[in-house]
Design an enzyme around this catalytic site. Structure first.
Site, PDB file in Angstrom:
ATOM      1  N   HIS A  42      16.164  -1.721  13.106  1.00 43.86           N
ATOM      2  CA  HIS A  42      15.263  -0.766  13.747  1.00 43.86           C
ATOM      3  C   HIS A  42      16.053   0.138  14.691  1.00 43.86           C
ATOM      4  O   HIS A  42      17.105  -0.259  15.209  1.00 43.86           O
ATOM      5  CB  HIS A  42      14.215  -1.499  14.598  1.00 43.86           C
ATOM      6  CG  HIS A  42      13.136  -2.186  13.810  1.00 43.86           C
ATOM      7  ND1 HIS A  42      12.751  -3.479  14.058  1.00 43.86           N
ATOM      8  CD2 HIS A  42      12.332  -1.748  12.804  1.00 43.86           C
ATOM      9  CE1 HIS A  42      11.762  -3.820  13.232  1.00 43.86           C
ATOM     10  NE2 HIS A  42      11.493  -2.783  12.466  1.00 43.86           N
ATOM     11  N   CYS A  53      10.797  -6.829  20.833  1.00 43.65           N
ATOM     12  CA  CYS A  53       9.956  -7.162  19.665  1.00 43.65           C
ATOM     13  C   CYS A  53       8.771  -8.061  19.973  1.00 43.65           C
ATOM     14  O   CYS A  53       7.780  -8.040  19.269  1.00 43.65           O
ATOM     15  CB  CYS A  53      10.769  -7.906  18.605  1.00 43.65           C
ATOM     16  SG  CYS A  53      12.447  -7.427  18.473  1.00 43.65           S
TER      17      CYS A  53
HETATM   18  C1  CIR Z   1      11.816  -8.508  10.782  1.00 42.40           C
HETATM   19  O1  CIR Z   1      12.818  -8.374  10.078  1.00 42.40           O
HETATM   20  O2  CIR Z   1      10.811  -7.821  10.636  1.00 42.40           O
HETATM   21  C2  CIR Z   1      11.838  -9.578  11.857  1.00 42.40           C
HETATM   22  N1  CIR Z   1      12.564 -10.705  11.395  1.00 42.40           N
HETATM   23  C3  CIR Z   1      12.449  -9.052  13.136  1.00 42.40           C
HETATM   24  C4  CIR Z   1      11.621  -7.964  13.754  1.00 42.40           C
HETATM   25  C5  CIR Z   1      12.210  -7.433  14.996  1.00 42.40           C
HETATM   26  N2  CIR Z   1      11.332  -6.496  15.584  1.00 42.40           N
HETATM   27  C6  CIR Z   1      11.696  -5.525  16.422  1.00 42.40           C
HETATM   28  O3  CIR Z   1      12.871  -5.321  16.641  1.00 42.40           O
HETATM   29  N3  CIR Z   1      10.754  -4.753  16.930  1.00 42.40           N
END
Ligand code: CIR
Length: 272
Positions: free
Chosen positions: A175, A262
């Site tokens: 991201h 996150c």
């Molecule tokens: C994913 O790959 O969607 C999750 N394992 C990690 C999401 C991390 N989210 C974020 O950085 N906002």
């Protein structure tokens, strides 16, 4: 729609409310690009608990949602929605296994916001790609956020009188915010690979030390700057700059490509 005046009078990191979700046991099967092994469930829970406590200590009222076993990544509530004092926006995750998280979070957003918009069209946006700064909302294109989604989101942000800009995320970075975070109204913490693109021209930029790129996903909440505890050089750097650093363990969530932003949706409730 409620008209919200003077949005920029308070710093964009002044928050008094947040939503988090308990990690499910299935979190050990969360999406990840690398192969650093599965996270340990008890470890993820401990990291999550310390995070929620830190939000509370920073002055935020936290609403905790129940775990969703059917969605291994649902603990990362930042991705299916976007929140502002003016209202919430339901997004459309680019990861197929995460699509259903949107309807799972919609209910609490309708309870807490009088305005809840939905991303129209066919495109995809995940909240991890959105960096809210005082002057504009930056929307990073990534493997999870495409141009159609970013364009649709720009139109919704305009309804909130928010200027926005579509930017690029470095290759192979999950991201946009994997590689950056806001430290104060003028300053971002960024990896060198992201800053090199010039995307933060006009900001003061603090670079993560080499080898500590994963520290870039820090989280400013009111006076606190939450930083991954595994990144001592970044902690020292920010400490020396006078930030009130709160180190938090991210070792287990880091195995599934997550960091501190996150695990919450954060906003400031409009005063009556
Ligand atoms: C994913 O790959 O969607 C999750 N394992 C990690 C999401 C991390 N989210 C974020 O950085 N906002």
């Amino acid at each position: 729609m409620m008209t919200y005046v003077n949005t920029l009078a308070e710093p964009v990191f002044a928050f008094d409310a947040a939503i988090v979700r308990q990690p499910s046991k299935s979190v050990i099967g969360g999406l990840r690009a690398g192969d650093g092994g599965d996270p340990d469930y008890a470890g993820v829970r401990a990291e999550h608990e310390a995070y929620v406590a830190a939000l509370g200590k920073a002055g935020v009222a936290v609403t905790t949602l129940g775990a969703l076993e059917g969605y291994p990544d649902a603990v990362f509530v930042e991705d299916p929605a976007l929140v502002f004092p003016e209202g919430a926006i339901l997004l459309r995750p680019g990861a197929e296994s995460r699509a259903g998280e949107v309807s799972e979070i919609a209910g609490v957003l309708h309870e807490q916001f009088s305005t809840v918009l939905e991303l129209p069209g066919e495109g995809f946006v995940e909240g991890g790609d959105i960096l809210t700064t005082p002057k504009k909302v930056m929307i990073g294109l990534s493997s999870r956020t495409d141009l159609a989604g970013a364009g649709a989101l720009q139109k919704l942000l305009a309804e909130f009188d928010r200027a926005s800009e579509i930017v690029e995320t470095p290759a192979d970075v999950l991201h946009f915010k994997t590689d950056c975070s806001l430290l104060d109204q003028e300053t971002v913490l960024s990896t060198a690979r992201l800053a090199r693109s010039g995307v933060f021209d006009g900001f003061d930029v603090v670079l993560t030390p080499e080898g500590e790129e994963a520290a870039a996903n820090a989280l400013r909440v009111n006076d606190a700057v939450m930083v991954g505890a595994d990144f001592p050089r970044t902690i020292e750097l920010l400490d020396n700059r006078g930030y009130a650093v709160v180190p938090l363990k991210t070792t287990e969530i880091g195995k599934i490509d997550a960091g501190l932003s996150c695990m919450s949706l954060r906003w400031r409730r409009p005063s009556a």
